[in-house]
Design an enzyme around this catalytic site. Sequence first.
Site, PDB file in Angstrom:
ATOM      1  N   ASP A 159      17.299  11.598  14.129  1.00 56.11           N
ATOM      2  CA  ASP A 159      16.511  12.068  12.974  1.00 56.11           C
ATOM      3  C   ASP A 159      15.902  13.458  13.213  1.00 56.11           C
ATOM      4  O   ASP A 159      16.136  14.077  14.256  1.00 56.11           O
ATOM      5  CB  ASP A 159      15.425  11.009  12.677  1.00 56.11           C
ATOM      6  CG  ASP A 159      15.163  10.839  11.197  1.00 56.11           C
ATOM      7  OD1 ASP A 159      15.336  11.804  10.431  1.00 56.11           O
ATOM      8  OD2 ASP A 159      14.763   9.715  10.794  1.00 56.11           O
ATOM      9  N   ASP A 194      16.583  11.250   2.348  1.00 56.93           N
ATOM     10  CA  ASP A 194      16.817   9.799   2.312  1.00 56.93           C
ATOM     11  C   ASP A 194      17.166   9.310   0.912  1.00 56.93           C
ATOM     12  O   ASP A 194      16.602   9.761  -0.085  1.00 56.93           O
ATOM     13  CB  ASP A 194      15.563   9.044   2.772  1.00 56.93           C
ATOM     14  CG  ASP A 194      15.427   9.043   4.281  1.00 56.93           C
ATOM     15  OD1 ASP A 194      16.167   9.776   4.966  1.00 56.93           O
ATOM     16  OD2 ASP A 194      14.555   8.300   4.782  1.00 56.93           O
TER      17      ASP A 194
END
Length: 431
Positions: free
Chosen positions: A147, A207
Amino acid sequence: MLWLALLALNVCLCSAFDNGLGKKPQMGWNSWNKFGCDINETVILSTAQKMKELGLLEYGYEYIVMDDCYALKQRDPVTHKIVEDPDKFPNGILDLSNKIHDLGFKFGMYSSAGKYTCAGYPGSLHYEEIDADTFANDWEIDYLKYDNCFNEGNSGTAKISYERYNNMSQALLNTGRPIFYSLCQWGEDHVWDWGSTLANSWRISGDIYDNFDRYDDRCPCETYECPGLQGYSCSINNILEKAVPLGQKASEFSGWNDLDSLEVGNGGMTTSEYKAHFTLWAILKSPLVLGNDVTGMSDEDFAIVTNKAIIAINQDGSRPANRMWKRKTEGGYLHLFTNSLNNGTTVVTLYNSGDAVKDTTVEFSDIFFGDKKSAAKSYTFSELWTNDTFTAEKKFKTDIGEHSVKIWWLDCPEEYCGTSEDNSKRFDFEY
Ligand SMILES: *[C@@H]1O[C@H](CO)[C@@H](O)[C@H](O)[C@H]1NC(C)=O
Ligand SMILES: *[C@@H]1O[C@H](CO)[C@@H](O)[C@H](O)[C@H]1NC(C)=O
Ligand SMILES: *[C@@H]1O[C@H](CO)[C@@H](O)[C@H](O)[C@H]1NC(C)=O
Ligand SMILES: *[C@@H]1O[C@H](CO)[C@@H](O)[C@H](O)[C@H]1NC(C)=O
């Protein structure tokens, strides 16, 4: 001269990233979309057991990926290693990893190229070698999702992001264990231009959110050209528009644009919207990573994610779909996509993101744009959600429901579109 040319080619091949993985978009399950931080060994293991029981492994869903929130908030003060949370993993993560491997799956985990992970656990920035060693040797993982949270300002140019992600890439390679490397850099710093040099897949947007087309201030950008943050809480139509122009960046030789895990089964969309979501992700060669609670999956949702023909299209090493046109309609657009598979067959997808049923005519000259010879032939079209078939030349007419797709494999191989008596009777077109 020839010798020099070969030498140059050789240098180029030697420097390309190759961990032997990523020849096809990855398939599996990831805990984040459904469970967020509410994970522990029971949740991960019962998912793997259920996936085995449902036969999802045989459909290709092979990676079980445990996302954020498995660790303690502090590294070990002596070894500086990440420490698993003993309350969530009373038997330890290696035990979980072993059990997942025993079921026949591969095991994936998560970290961030930052000081902390997105949920505030220790991140791997400046700890790449220690953490890669823990992942590979202590926990025996096969996949890392990496991430972008708390990156301490190490972003904003392709070079600095590249270096940050490359440091983990090198650390993983150095462990000697084949580990699928999945970048989650939110589509920043044009990751599609350099992701293939150090990873197997790269996220091209913020996302996903379990919604068809909701506008959200947190995900304002509708194309990758949007400067700065690519946002989060992105609807599937928002992500689609970011992904479509990037098809040329993805292939079996480079790696894949990651449109984020699937939302099928999470309840925010209708069945027809989930079919569209699954189809679009598949034809754009996104990883197909389930993001739902598979232990409570409905038959309808199961049928969506186990459409064998659509999975086969996704897993064909060929490039992502091309969008041949996009036409404004009530509340959305009609889109025509085509895929050319490696064996020369063609897939046509019609997608209606609008709010009303539309009649439309599809011209072969659009399907086979620039290829008059192919456009002149006759084809049998098999629709992969209904098994309806028809044969046409030059063009065909069809209707397409609101928020839905139709996907046809032209001259479909028998293993996927066998003409049963049932479906050969059902024609859904006027000509
Ligand atoms: C994991 O979480 C589930 C659901 O919250 C709970 O039922 C289960 O007992 C937990 N298991 C462990 C090992 O903490
Ligand atoms: C990558 O690793 C090198 C060598 O350890 C280090 O000097 C550099 O700061 C790292 N780059 C980033 C962006 O973390
Ligand atoms: C074409 O490609 C698909 C997907 O890779 C494969 O399953 C199929 O058997 C191939 N053959 C024909 C004739 O379409
Ligand atoms: C369509 O045909 C395939 C392959 O024969 C089969 O697996 C699938 O269940 C059929 N789907 C429908 C909706 O009839």
